[in-house]
Scaffold this motif. Structure first.
Motif, short mmCIF file in Angstrom:
data_model
loop_
_atom_site.label_atom_id
_atom_site.label_comp_id
_atom_site.label_asym_id
_atom_site.label_seq_id
_atom_site.Cartn_x
_atom_site.Cartn_y
_atom_site.Cartn_z
N THR A 1 -146.40 -43.34 84.88
CA THR A 1 -147.49 -42.38 84.74
C THR A 1 -147.39 -41.79 83.33
OG1 THR A 1 -146.45 -40.27 85.33
CG2 THR A 1 -147.05 -41.74 87.16
N PRO A 2 -148.32 -40.94 82.92
CA PRO A 2 -148.18 -40.30 81.60
C PRO A 2 -146.89 -39.50 81.45
CG PRO A 2 -150.43 -40.07 82.39
CD PRO A 2 -149.65 -40.65 83.52
N LEU A 3 -146.26 -39.10 82.55
CA LEU A 3 -145.02 -38.33 82.49
C LEU A 3 -143.78 -39.22 82.42
CD1 LEU A 3 -145.79 -35.43 85.01
CD2 LEU A 3 -146.06 -35.46 82.52
N GLY A 4 -143.96 -40.52 82.39
CA GLY A 4 -142.82 -41.43 82.32
C GLY A 4 -142.75 -42.35 83.52
N GLN A 5 -141.54 -42.78 83.85
CA GLN A 5 -141.35 -43.75 84.93
C GLN A 5 -140.54 -43.13 86.06
OE1 GLN A 5 -139.39 -46.90 82.79
NE2 GLN A 5 -141.31 -47.80 82.08
N ILE A 6 -140.89 -43.51 87.28
CA ILE A 6 -140.13 -43.09 88.45
C ILE A 6 -139.61 -44.35 89.14
CG2 ILE A 6 -142.15 -42.96 89.97
CD1 ILE A 6 -140.79 -40.42 91.22
N GLN A 7 -138.38 -44.29 89.61
CA GLN A 7 -137.74 -45.48 90.19
C GLN A 7 -138.18 -45.71 91.63
OE1 GLN A 7 -133.42 -44.93 89.44
NE2 GLN A 7 -133.65 -46.77 88.20
N ILE A 8 -138.39 -46.97 91.95
CA ILE A 8 -138.74 -47.40 93.30
C ILE A 8 -137.48 -47.94 93.97
CG2 ILE A 8 -140.09 -49.08 94.64
CD1 ILE A 8 -142.27 -48.81 92.48
N ASP A 9 -137.32 -47.62 95.23
CA ASP A 9 -136.13 -48.04 95.98
C ASP A 9 -136.29 -49.49 96.42
OD1 ASP A 9 -134.00 -48.42 97.68
OD2 ASP A 9 -134.19 -46.49 98.67
N ASN A 10 -135.95 -50.42 95.51
CA ASN A 10 -136.10 -51.84 95.82
C ASN A 10 -135.18 -52.32 96.92
OD1 ASN A 10 -136.62 -52.14 92.41
ND2 ASN A 10 -138.14 -52.83 93.88
N ILE A 11 -134.01 -51.71 97.03
CA ILE A 11 -133.05 -52.14 98.05
C ILE A 11 -133.63 -51.92 99.44
CG2 ILE A 11 -130.77 -51.73 99.06
CD1 ILE A 11 -129.80 -51.04 96.21
N LEU A 12 -134.17 -50.71 99.67
CA LEU A 12 -134.77 -50.43 100.97
C LEU A 12 -136.04 -51.25 101.16
CD1 LEU A 12 -134.94 -48.95 103.63
CD2 LEU A 12 -135.96 -47.00 102.43
N SER A 13 -136.82 -51.37 100.11
CA SER A 13 -138.06 -52.16 100.20
C SER A 13 -137.76 -53.59 100.64
CB SER A 13 -138.77 -52.14 98.85
OG SER A 13 -139.94 -52.90 98.89
N ASP A 14 -136.80 -54.22 99.97
CA ASP A 14 -136.44 -55.61 100.31
C ASP A 14 -135.92 -55.70 101.75
OD1 ASP A 14 -137.15 -56.31 97.76
OD2 ASP A 14 -135.10 -56.49 97.02
N GLU A 15 -135.16 -54.71 102.15
CA GLU A 15 -134.61 -54.71 103.51
C GLU A 15 -135.73 -54.64 104.55
OE1 GLU A 15 -132.14 -51.52 106.22
OE2 GLU A 15 -131.50 -51.78 104.13
N LEU A 16 -136.73 -53.79 104.30
CA LEU A 16 -137.83 -53.65 105.25
C LEU A 16 -138.70 -54.90 105.29
CD1 LEU A 16 -138.92 -49.95 104.56
CD2 LEU A 16 -137.51 -50.81 106.45
#
Length: 259
Positions: A96-111
């Motif tokens: 976003t204009p305020l920078g980057q926020i991390q996505i929880d790929n580990i949980l995403s991949d698990e689901l």
């Protein structure tokens, strides 16, 4: 690592970083809220000039507890792409204009592996309901990752089961994104939304799309909340006729905490 670019900067919120930070800071300052740490919050997702004050109440509520939150699972509707079931995105960061926020790929991949969700970048590409939460989450500056999940036409039992699974994980807060009634005259909208508020207070998971655009996520969570013995607290309500729109055709906004 793929970066999801903002889709609605300059439309739903300012695309200038300084202007956006000032706006969100002011919304938080103008809408104080105190209370215990909730299990989940429900927030609206219109342009910040319309619903940002109501959303700010929920974000102020969690502000003192950021050190104990390591993950936020965001559930919201797919407005632009027909969607069956629930969908995550193939990205590790969201810009976003305020920078980057991390996505929880580990949980995403698990689901994904367990069959709870699919990967659908098309559904996420232009969707605003989760993106408009990011400026608040970035300005709060907690050490959490997010997991954005779009909830299409999905049985409430399936959403409830997903909610139960993610909330078993320590440090997880659930964020449900939904507006209320759409495009009714002011007084009619207030009446319709009061009825919906009664259902939410009773944890009634039979809310219709006409009552709340995020009803599939909301109903699934309410089903979980009833089984878990949670209680709902209304933090704030208004509609677009109270903020930045005319009163002939309004959209309703609420924020809730669930304990």
């Amino acid at each position: 690592m793929r970066i999801k670019q903002s889709a609605v900067a300059g439309m739903f919120y300012p695309d200038n970083a300084d202007e956006l930070a000032l706006m969100v800071s002011q919304l938080l300052a103008d809408n104080p809220q105190q209370g215990p740490l909730p299990v989940a919050i429900q927030v609206p997702h219109a342009g910040l000039v319309y619903s940002g004050g109501i959303a700010a109440k929920a974000y102020n509520l969690i502000r003192p507890y950021l050190d104990s939150i390591t993950r936020m699972v965001l559930l919201g509707p797919a407005h632009r792409v027909p969607l069956q079931g629930m969908a995550v995105m193939d990205a590790g960061l969201w810009q976003t204009p305020l920078g980057q926020i991390q996505i929880d790929n580990i949980l995403s991949d698990e689901l994904v592996r367990e069959g709870w969700v699919s990967v659908n970048d098309q559904a996420h590409a232009q969707e605003h309901c989760l993106e408009v939460q990011l400026p608040f989450l970035q300005l709060l500056d907690g050490r959490y990752r997010i997991l954005p999940v779009l909830v299409g036409q999905t049985p409430s039992a399936a959403v409830s089961a997903l909610v139960a699974q993610v909330l078993e994980m320590p440090g997880t807060l659930l964020v449900i994104s939904s507006d209320l009634s759409h495009f009714h005259p002011y007084s009619e909208a207030c009446q319709l939304d009061r009825a919906t508020q009664q259902q939410i207070a009773q944890l009634d998971s039979q809310i219709t799309p006409q009552q709340a655009c995020g009803c599939y996520a909301l109903n699934g969570f309410l089903r979980y909340a009833q089984s878990a013995g949670l209680k709902a607290e209304l933090l704030g309500y208004c509609n677009s006729g109270d903020t930045a729109g005319d009163k002939s055709r309004v959209v309703g906004y609420s924020s809730y905490a669930f304990y």
